[in-house]
Design an enzyme around this catalytic site. Sequence first.
Site, PDB file in Angstrom:
ATOM      1  N   ASP A  78       0.868  -1.174   0.000  1.00  0.00           N
ATOM      2  CA  ASP A  78       0.000   0.000   0.000  1.00  0.00           C
ATOM      3  C   ASP A  78       0.903   1.220   0.000  1.00  0.00           C
ATOM      4  O   ASP A  78       2.140   1.106  -0.126  1.00  0.00           O
ATOM      5  CB  ASP A  78      -0.951  -0.009   1.206  1.00  0.00           C
ATOM      6  CG  ASP A  78      -2.305   0.601   0.861  1.00  0.00           C
ATOM      7  OD1 ASP A  78      -2.335   1.804   0.533  1.00  0.00           O
ATOM      8  OD2 ASP A  78      -3.313  -0.115   0.918  1.00  0.00           O
ATOM      9  N   GLU A  99      -9.785   3.217  -4.931  1.00  0.00           N
ATOM     10  CA  GLU A  99      -9.414   4.561  -4.491  1.00  0.00           C
ATOM     11  C   GLU A  99      -8.237   5.156  -5.269  1.00  0.00           C
ATOM     12  O   GLU A  99      -7.434   5.903  -4.713  1.00  0.00           O
ATOM     13  CB  GLU A  99      -9.091   4.550  -2.989  1.00  0.00           C
ATOM     14  CG  GLU A  99     -10.280   4.155  -2.139  1.00  0.00           C
ATOM     15  CD  GLU A  99      -9.971   4.148  -0.648  1.00  0.00           C
ATOM     16  OE1 GLU A  99     -10.872   4.485   0.132  1.00  0.00           O
ATOM     17  OE2 GLU A  99      -8.835   3.805  -0.265  1.00  0.00           O
ATOM     18  N   HIS A 156      -2.978   3.396  -4.452  1.00  0.00           N
ATOM     19  CA  HIS A 156      -2.302   2.928  -3.241  1.00  0.00           C
ATOM     20  C   HIS A 156      -0.861   2.491  -3.550  1.00  0.00           C
ATOM     21  O   HIS A 156      -0.372   1.502  -2.999  1.00  0.00           O
ATOM     22  CB  HIS A 156      -3.077   1.784  -2.593  1.00  0.00           C
ATOM     23  CG  HIS A 156      -4.383   2.198  -1.982  1.00  0.00           C
ATOM     24  ND1 HIS A 156      -4.494   2.657  -0.688  1.00  0.00           N
ATOM     25  CD2 HIS A 156      -5.628   2.252  -2.500  1.00  0.00           C
ATOM     26  CE1 HIS A 156      -5.762   2.967  -0.439  1.00  0.00           C
ATOM     27  NE2 HIS A 156      -6.463   2.736  -1.527  1.00  0.00           N
TER      28      HIS A 156
END
Length: 685
Positions: A191, A324, A268
């Site tokens: 991440d 995201e 990420h």
Amino acid sequence: MKRLILPLLAALSIVLYAQELRVIPYPQYMQADEGMYAPEGGVQTLYTDLKGSDRKELLDYIATTSLPLKVVKKQSKAHVRLLLDGLDPSFTQPEAYRIEITPQGADLYACDVRGLFYGWQTLLQLDGQSLPAGTGEHSLPLVKIFDQPRLQWRGWHMDVSRHFFDKEFIKKQLRMMARYKINRFHWHLNDNEGWRLQIRQYPRLTDSTAYRPQRLWEDWGNAGRRFCSAKAANAYGGFFTQNDIRDIVEYARKLHIEVVPEIDVPGHSRAITAAYPNLSCTGRAYENDVLCLGNEETFTFVTNILTEVIELFPYEYLHIGGDEADRSHWARCPKCQTVMQREGLHEVSELQSWFTRRLEDWLTAHGRKLLGWDEIMEGGLSPRATVMSWRGVQSGIEAARDGHDVVMVPWQCYLDNAQDDPTTEPRGVGGYVPLRTTYAFNPVPDALNETQSTHILGLQGNVWTERIATNSHAEYMIYPRICAIAENGWTWPENKSWERFYTFALDEVDYLHAQGYNAFNLAAEKGDREEAQGMIEHLALGHTPVYTHQPSPKYPAHGVGTLTDGERGSYNYQEGQWLGFENEDLEATIDLDSLRDLHEIYADFMQRADQWIWLPSAVIISASNDGENWQILSNEPWQVDYDDPTIRFQRFGWQGTTTARYIRFTAKASGRTGGWLFTDEIVIK
């Protein structure tokens, strides 16, 4: 997915004795008789007709459990008999098993070693329940059990990027997961906060981004989100070597748990672009957290990584994240725009979908299935992709209707939420999800028909670790809620019982503590916010407010009448009673139909800085007799502390004496762009 159908079940009901036998997850059918099987000296011997490596691995495992029986060669000499039985038509799944415990001994039948393994988990839980505490001998209650899982995917997810959790921690949890018949371990390996997997072709990933100078996630963010080498002062982090990975995958395999690795791209990806800045849209490190999809080197880089991942993880699913991603970088990137024009793409979401389809084609060619978070649906879903629905269940419903397999992981399955009063509990990531809420979740929505429902593979419990930095804190969040996840995936809804499960869970917490797991103390649970535990009567009840600014469709609660329906919000802002306003003031006018004597007006607001939910900067309460001429009753300013990490519920209001027909309640937004204002009820007395 087929249900266990035995004609016997229709005629028999589960008797009281069975309800007293503690098994998590609860079997599909269990009938107990009074009495127990307790041979002289206790249950001591075991026979199995398993052969080869399956036999050796199961017996090696049994030797490490709390019922380490001696293996005998003759079936007639055994107290417990583990037998392969492929003739029983009820065994429609390899994880199915049947147990019959009589005064002559205990027989465990299955058509596959997995069924014997899960039946053994049930025997371990039954052991000793028929004897007084402290007896010390192994005994088994007289019982018949027919059992197989409702859903094929029953998982546990662990994020090791935000904070590193080592090999021994992972193994410890996997062993307990096996007890609850959890069969998937979803491993979030990278991440923005760190890369945790050794990749031979790209050593800078672990050399440059597996460590950081700050231990706490917030401190790292405040210091500029920079990485350091393992040798730097105060270096914090770590990574798994490929030998570590092989060790854990093999350990999990023997527990009949498949390990699903996640390599989260294209978002990420700060750890990637910090180590290899040429893969970002700007070509510079630390400027964004997404990969450049217009750079062909990105696809080569990702597939080279996946080549090594496939060597380490032998199972069919490979998770590519996909959530995201900040697509605004692609809109400004000349390389990305060139690809969009070449491919006839009109939206940047289509660019991500194009990248995902390329990865899916590559994975399919290498014998793997692509799994991703539900954002992969945006811009067009890859034809064979499996969706992990985390932003509620609607994405999962849509995917299943379109014929895609789905794993459900909405907020009820997020184990990093507080499980009791979040103002006093250790900090997590999201809201408030007590054991009862997790247990109540049905992973197969009623909105799906029978055919569509077959695409719901199952569910899992997610643990994200932004604010979970220690082994003990992680275990505190996992247990006992993973037990509810397990039962939701294994047990059919009609066989579930909250009252029974809660009683079992209390005992299970004691067991977990005795085994060295830092489980949440369920017996000391305080419960939900007091205001949410009943209706409130007041003068505005049922008088729908008129809003100057409409609430956000993202948090509509029960509609425009939410603030006068008599229901108060729980600790969880996601549960549907908190009305949300994004970048807007709340200004609600309420008509009471006639002049009323008034003595108190108030509303409660929430602050959660980690979710960008702020208290109002001011609350103004006004009254009017005619709806045109207004008298300000109170004007209360508030200094919003954007850095306050505590979760707060604060009341703003007025007390006094006046007469009015109309009330206007105004709460000024905090002033921070992207901030939220949440309230649950405007109370007028």
